[in-house]
Design a protein around this motif. Structure first.
Motif: not given
Length: 111
Positions: A6-30
């Motif tokens: 969870r800490e690793s995932h949280r750290a990844e989501s706080e990086t610019p790359q993690g933010a882009v990955l999160g946005m891509q996941e949300e777009l994929f779901k949409t």
């Protein structure tokens, strides 16, 4: 171990790359949600035309055939209006997903 993940995932989501990955996941779901809705819509249209063919095969007069065509055309016009609404909703969901991802990315970079 789960806590580290969870800490690793949280750290990844706080990086610019993690933010882009999160946005891509949300777009994929949409996109997946929209795709499923359009597939169901396609099946509905196939059913409409199949029903028309069945009605035309059993008509005994020109007025019956015209009535079947009229009913089908009426339903198709209603479906076209629903298609327009659905397209607008899809565009709004995609825009919202992009906006959320960009806002999250900005807030993550500000930290």
């Amino acid at each position: 171990m789960a806590m580290r993940a969870r800490e690793s995932h949280r750290a990844e989501s706080e990086t610019p790359q993690g933010a882009v990955l999160g946005m891509q996941e949300e777009l994929f779901k949409t996109f997946e949600h929209s795709s499923q809705e359009w597939f169901a819509r396609m099946r509905t249209e196939m059913d409409l035309w199949s029903e028309l063919a069945t009605k035309l095969a059993t008509t005994k007069s020109a007025p019956e055939a015209f009535e079947a065509y009229r009913d089908c055309a009426t339903q198709r016009m209603q479906m076209a209006m629903e298609d327009g609404r659905r397209i607008m909703e899809d565009c709004q969901r995609i825009t919202q997903s992009l906006s959320n991802g960009l806002q999250k990315g900005r807030s993550d970079l500000a930290r």
